[in-house]
Scaffold this active site. Structure first.
Site: not given
Length: 343
Positions: A231, A277
């Site tokens: 990420d 997420d």
């Protein structure tokens, strides 16, 4: 293709939609500027929507695990779960998929790519939504509607080489539920409305948390640790993830308008949260709930402690995103929170 494989593909696509808030001036985009009240409503709604699939999916994963064990006892096959080797490979596979989409968007244009992706997620979304809401919808169907059973079975080969590809039992009430969910899918295809997007997105997230099982805590640490660096690299190191997230038109992110108060359901200035997420930390939190459940005690301590930690990490992500006005890799804040508390 098994349900776990379908959800895994959705997860990989979901990571391509990073957490971001889109707040642009009215002169530049024609969108209504965000007010402090509108932003609070939008961010608060995103947090609540993120918590729903983790909480519901975690408890449903206990039932799914029990069904897997019963099925494995009958067939002799081991229950499917993510092993440490799978967790190590996942960030690499996700990176290839992300960069591949980035190249495709530049070569063919996002209109054509989104046309294919929308069709793909339309079909998956209908079945995911039907699976999520069927316990509720089936109770609401009048008894006057006949409950005719069906058995759909596909096999390959003959004799000792016979292999069952699909063996599925359903009835007319299931078809009614599927038809109702198809209406939501058609609504999304025709209007791309944010409410329809969220219904399908929540369905993907709930199914992901419910059906994707980690083999143990070590596997979860490997997966979250790898995606932590994934990420950070793709958000801060390149423009790849942000570009793909803005170009990718599919229900793999939750959205909520920041100008809802001013424009109602026709609002267009959205804050966003990628399903990755939610699902990635969610499958780890679900593992902790199953661990609490295996201890046969009247407490789900590890689950609730990590659930609260996830809330703290998500709030931190939104605060940092709001202060710096830049897309944030949510796992930068969620992974330390979710791993630090139970460990």
């Amino acid at each position: 293709m098994s349900a776990e494989e379908v959800i895994t593909e959705t997860m990989e696509a979901a990571k391509e939609s990073t957490t971001e808030a889109v707040t642009e001036s009215a002169n530049a985009t024609g969108k209504t500027p965000s007010t402090p009240e509108g932003m609070m409503v939008a961010y608060g709604s995103l947090i609540l929507m993120a918590l729903f699939p983790i909480f519901v999916g975690s408890f449903r994963s206990i039932i799914a695990q029990q069904k897997q064990k019963e099925s494995s006892e009958k067939t002799g096959e081991k229950p499917e779960s993510m092993k440490p080797q799978d967790a190590m490979m996942f960030p690499l596979i996700a990176s290839c998929a992300l960069f591949g989409l980035y190249i495709l968007f530049h070569i063919f244009g996002k209109e054509y790519i989104n046309m294919l992706l929308t069709s793909y997620f339309f079909v998956l979304g209908i079945f995911a939504l039907a699976h999520m809401v069927s316990p509720l919808i089936l109770k609401m169907i009048p008894a006057a509607v006949p409950k005719v059973p069906f058995h759909l079975k596909f096999t390959q080969g003959e004799g000792e080489d016979l292999e069952v590809i699909m063996d599925y039992n359903f009835h007319t009430h299931d078809l009614v539920c599927l038809a109702m969910c198809s209406g939501v899918g058609v609504w999304y295809i025709l209007k791309k409305h944010w409410v329809a997007n969220n219904l399908l997105g929540l369905a993907f997230a709930v199914n992901g948390v419910e059906l994707l099982h980690l083999s143990n805590v070590v596997t979860g640490c490997i997966l979250l640790g790898g995606l932590f660096f994934y990420d950070i690299f793709w958000v801060f190191g390149t423009d790849v993830m942000v570009t793909v997230a803005k170009s990718f038109e599919a229900p793999i992110k939750l959205v909520f308008p920041q100008d809802l108060v001013e424009n109602g359901l026709g609002a267009s200035n959205f804050a966003m949260l990628g399903l990755g997420d939610i699902v990635i930390p969610g499958i780890f939190i679900a593992l902790l709930l199953r661990y609490d459940h295996s201890l046969n005690r009247n407490s789900n301590f590890y689950f609730y402690a990590t659930f609260v930690a996830y809330i703290g990490g998500l709030v931190t992500t939104i605060l940092v995103m709001h202060v710096y006005k830049h897309a944030q890799p949510a796992l930068l804040y969620l992974v330390p929170a979710c791993l630090g508390v139970p460990l």
